[in-house]
Every structure is written in structure tokens, then in C-alpha cells.
Scaffold this active site. Structure first.
Site, mmCIF file in Angstrom:
data_model
loop_
_atom_site.group_PDB
_atom_site.id
_atom_site.type_symbol
_atom_site.label_atom_id
_atom_site.label_comp_id
_atom_site.label_asym_id
_atom_site.label_seq_id
_atom_site.Cartn_x
_atom_site.Cartn_y
_atom_site.Cartn_z
ATOM 1 N N ASP A 51 3.081 9.508 -0.745
ATOM 2 C CA ASP A 51 1.932 8.675 -0.362
ATOM 3 C C ASP A 51 1.777 7.559 -1.396
ATOM 4 O OD1 ASP A 51 -0.312 8.001 1.158
ATOM 5 O OD2 ASP A 51 -1.071 10.060 1.198
ATOM 6 N N HIS A 94 0.818 -1.224 0.000
ATOM 7 C CA HIS A 94 0.000 0.000 0.000
ATOM 8 C C HIS A 94 0.850 1.271 0.000
ATOM 9 C CE1 HIS A 94 -4.008 -1.907 0.695
ATOM 10 N NE2 HIS A 94 -3.199 -2.908 0.972
#
Ligand code: GDG
Length: 469
Positions: free
Chosen positions: A366, A158
Site C-alpha cells: 500500500d 499515491h
């Protein structure tokens, strides 16, 4: 259809985490995946036990079967707070200044991965697909292989994958990456992280990468690919239509007395660039005295990982910065930054997003960033707000019609806020329309189907439509 065994560090049991209102992007994505698939979600309960027993707590809630284990305090220190959150998380977010290298952390990480492998083993049946999530469990697949598991196994990361030159600062990096090559499929959020990984296996391990991004390793073919995660679009737009969302929308709108609203929603984490965001907004206030009092920044930031020193530090830094900016620009009936250290139910969050004229999503790095996608999904298409998005979020690869910013530049953030506040309706609509197509079509359902089909060896299925080449 094969059963799915999902394995992640934490398991979000029932709807308790939803009620608490601060579940992360991973939990949100996995719950919707598991509701549709027969299978089991295995992981740590989040609870401590004085001595590890391997006892499995099985529950069925909300259409999802979960199996959890408790961990010892030393496991939590060395594996979770240690190697996962003080070593890998900062390193994978390009923060070697915050990365701690401690041999005990590495040992704890291996020990807990071994405990995960031993505990989940009896749950795995011959035809099951095993889908492991995130940086906490990179070597788990290799440990299951060593125990004789021949099932198809996939890993989805992720977070970003760091450039080779940063990764090589990690002691025993080769061992970690070699363990990942025991999976059949390795998924990344974007082609950028994928390319960094492929660069590493070629340059550091001397492996060959095929045209389809498969890596030949010890006679096996490992497929590495980008699978950009999306939001549960149907669930989120339904939440946005609810009475609770409407009330939250009206409450927020009323409270600003006609000022424009900028919104940020992030776990309190240094990777999210909150300090830089506040400084950029402060610069906007200083640069545009004529616009002062015309814009309010609502920052929702539920605390996370409070046992790790760098997280305590960022909390202090933000409190100081908020006080400083508010002190300089507030008036008797006006406070520019509303900094809220708690979570809200999803429906209320959707209402806040809809009320906001600008979504300010400016992480320094991110993996993807689901908040950007939620902001787009929650807008009124007739009168949508503007998304300002960091060029360093994985989501920027897809959401090209956002206003992309360099979050490190206070000037750029300030100018972009001004541009967004003054953007004519026609342009707002045009941009939103394009963003919405991507958020709606490349949702979490498509992500899951794509990963699971690839894991099943059903060949290359539909690539996300709006992924940049
Ligand atoms: C990791 C990766 C990747 C936040 N505050 C509240 C709340 N949230 C929800 C948001 C969103 C989720 O948490 C955060 O997701 P992000 O994607 O922005 O970030 P991470 O938690 O860091 O997630 C990230 C993600 O995994 C998925 O792969 O995109 O890059 O770092 O859904 O809405 N939810 C509620 N109340 C809050 O106050 N209910």
C-alpha cells in the site's frame, strides 16, 4: 499566494461522493487541501460521452471550484480500466502476475493524457502552481511542457513505486519515466518508494542524483522527495465526536453481546490483503478454541473497479472464504466474520473504529494507507484499541508503535491478534499515545503545505516529524 491547479483522474464534485460513503483516500485528502487554497480541481467527471468534445463543466461547490471533462467509452476502457488499472496499478503493487501489457492500453493512456493536457491548458495562468496526482497521469506534465507551459509543476504518486527489476517488465518503461522528469518536483509516500525511483533513474537512465535527491535532466533540476500523506485530523476527530458516530458505536457494540471487535475497512482491492486477513483470522479461531466466540471481525469493503476481471475474481474469492470460515466457526447465535460490501458515511465509520478493540490493517502492499491513521485518530485515549498494521503499508514507516505483521503469514497474523486481544491497558495507552502524535502532527494540512512550499521552490520546509530516517 499562487493559485493551485490540482489535476487528478477523478474529481469528487460537491459532497455527493461523501454521501455515497465510498470515496477513496485521494478524494478525502484533496478536498481538504482545495478548501483552503484558491484554485481549480480538474479531472474526469466519471461520465461517458459518445464523442470527446473537450467541453469543460465548471462548478463551485463546498468552497472548491471544479472543472471536469467527459470521456469516450474507448478512453475509459483503454486508459482507466486498461493501462491505469490493469497495467500500472498491479505492477506498482508488485503484482506482475496480474499485470496486463496491451499496446492499445498504452495508446489510450497517451491519448487521454493528451486530452487532459489540451482541456486544462486554457485554465492555467502564468503564476499558477500545477499539482498532478497519481499513476493515471504520469506523462501529463511532459505534454503540458510541450504546449509551452513553463509553470512550476509537481507530481505526487499515491501508490508505491516498484523495484527496478519489476518496472523493467513494462514495455516502454524508459519513455514513461523520462516523461515524469519534466516535473519540477516528484513526490512519493515513503523513502522506500523514493529510493526505488532513484535506483531506476541511476541504473537504467545513467542519471546523477545529488545529495538533496535532485536529478539533473536535460539541464533542469528535478527534485524527488518523500511526502507521507496524512488524514484530515481535525475533520475526522470532529466526525468521531458527532451524535451519528456515537449511535454507530453503540449499535455495533450492542450487536456483539460482549465479544471483542476487530475492524477492517478497505476498498475491495487485491492489494489490501483481504483474503490473507480472513485466513489469518480463521487461523486465530482454529488455534484458540477457548477464545472462540470472544472476537468478531467486521470487514467493510465497498466494491471498486468492478469492470476489471481481477476485481470480480477477488469478490468471488472473498465470498467463498467468508462462507468457509463462518461455516466452520459459527454457532446459532454467533457469526465470526461480518463481511459488508458497502460504504458508510464517514461519521459512522469513525464510530465503528472507536468501537473496535483491534484495527486490522493488513495490505500486501500500500502506498500509505489512511485507514490505519483514521483508526488511531478515532480511539478513546483512555481506553484505546490496538492497531495491527502490515509491514508492507507505507504507513508502517511512521506508525512504528503499531503491532507490525507480515500479512502473508497466517500464523503471524493469528498470534498478533491474540497478543492484541490480551494487551494490558497500560501498554495499549502507551502505544496509542505515540501513534496519535504522529497521526495528529503529520496530517493532511502539513502534507499539503510541505508539497506546495517545495513546489514553490521555498526550499526544504519542515520534514514530517515522525518519518523514519
Ligand atoms: C490510495 C492509496 C493512499 C473506505 N471505505 C469507506 C470509506 N473509505 C475511505 C477510508 C479512507 C479511504 O477510503 C481509503 O484510503 P486508503 O489510504 O486506505 O486507500 P486507497 O483508497 O487505496 O488510497 C493509499 C491513499 O491513496 C492516499 O494517498 O494512502 O495507499 O492506495 O479514507 O476511510 N469512507 C467512507 N465509507 C466507507 O465505507 N465514508
Amino acid at each position: 499566494m499562487s493559485r493551485l491547479i490540482v489535476i487528478s483522474n477523478r474529481v469528487s464534485v460537491a459532497s455527493a461522493a461523501g454521501a455515497a460513503g465510498a470515496q477513496g483516500g485521494l478524494a478525502v485528502a484533496l478536498k481538504s487541501a482545495l478548501r483552503e487554497h484558491r484554485g481549480i480541481w480538474f479531472g474526469w467527471s466519471g461520465q461517458e460521452t459518445p464523442e470527446f468534445t473537450g467541453h469543460l463543466d465548471m462548478q463551485r461547490n463546498d468552497g472548491v471550484t471544479t472543472a471536469t471533462i467527459d470521456l469516450e467509452p474507448q478512453d475509459i476502457d483503454e486508459y482507466y480500466n486498461g493501462y491505469a488499472n490493469r497495467t500500472l496499478w498491479p505492477l506498482f503493487h508488485y503484482r506482475i502476475d496480474l499485470t496486463e501489457y496491451d499496446r492499445n492500453f498504452g495508446e489510450g493512456y497517451e491519448r487521454v493524457n493528451e486530452r487532459f493536457a489540451t482541456s486544462v491548458l486554457p485554465l492555467i495562468e502564468p503564476d499558477d502552481l500545477v499539482w498532478v496526482h497519481d499513476y493515471h497521469l504520469l506523462p501529463l506534465g511532459s505534454m503540458l511542457r510541450a504546449k509551452g507551459v513553463n509553470n512550476r509543476m509537481g507530481l505526487f504518486l499515491h501508490t508505491p513505486w516498484p523495484p527496478t527489476r519489476l518496472l523493467t517488465s513494462l514495455p516502454m518503461h524508459e519513455r514513461l519515466v523520462a516523461s515524469m522528469l519534466e516535473y519540477d518536483v516528484i513526490g512519493f509516500q515513503t523513502t522506500e518508494w523514493l529510493e526505488s525511483f532513484l535506483h531506476y533513474v541511476q541504473k537504467e537512465m545513467g542519471l546523477k542524483v545529488g545529495l538533496d535527491n535532485s536529478i539533473l535532466y536535460k539541464g533542469r533540476r528535478v527534485l524527488a522527495r518523500a511526502f507521507p500523506i496524512g488524514i484530515d485530523y481535525a475533520e475526522f476527530t470532529e466526525a468521531a465526536q458527532s451524535e451519528e458516530a456515537k449511535e454507530a458505536h453503540d449499535r455495533l457494540k450492542l450487536s456483539v453481546h460482549g465479544s471483542k471487535i476487530l475492524i477492517g475497512v478497505d476498498r475491495l482491492d487485491y492489494s489490501k490483503g483481504l483474503g490473507e486477513r480472513f485466513s489469518g483470522f480463521g487461523r486465530f479461531l482454529a488455534d484458540n478454541p477457548d477464545l472462540a466466540e470472544s472476537a468478531v471481525l467486521l470487514q467493510i469493503a465497498p466494491p471498486s473497479r468492478g469492470d476489471v476481471a481481477s476485481y470480480q475474481q477477488i469478490r468471488e474469492d472473498l465470498e467463498r472464504k467468508t462462507g468457509h470460515i463462518n461455516g466452520a466457526h459459527a454457532d446459532v447465535a454467533f457469526v465470526p466474520i461480518r463481511y459488508v460490501n458497502r460504504g458508510f458515511p464517514r461519521a459512522q465509520l469513525a464510530g465503528f473504529y472507536r468501537a473496535a478493540d483491534i484495527g486490522l490493517v493488513t495490505p500486501l502492499r500500500d502506498g500509505m494507507n489512511l485507514v490505519a491513521k483514521e483508526y488511531v485518530a478515532a480511539q478513546d485515549p483512555e481506553n484505546p484499541g490496538v492497531l495491527i498494521l502490515s509491514q508492507f503499508a507505507g504507513a508502517a514507516m511512521q506508525l512504528k508503535d503499531a503491532l507490525l505483521v507480515n500479512p502473508h503469514s497466517v500464523e503471524h497474523v493469528s498470534e498478533t491478534i491474540k497478543l492484541a486481544l490480551e494487551m494490558p491497558l497500560a501498554q495499549r495507552r502507551k502505544r496509542h499515545e505515540k501513534l496519535l502524535v504522529s497521526v495528529r502532527d503529520d496530517d493532511v494540512v502539513r502534507w499539503r503545505e510541505d508539497f506546495v512550499n517545495t513546489l514553490q521552490g521555498k526550499g526544504k520546509t519542515t520534514q514530517p516529524q515522525h518519518q523514519a530516517a
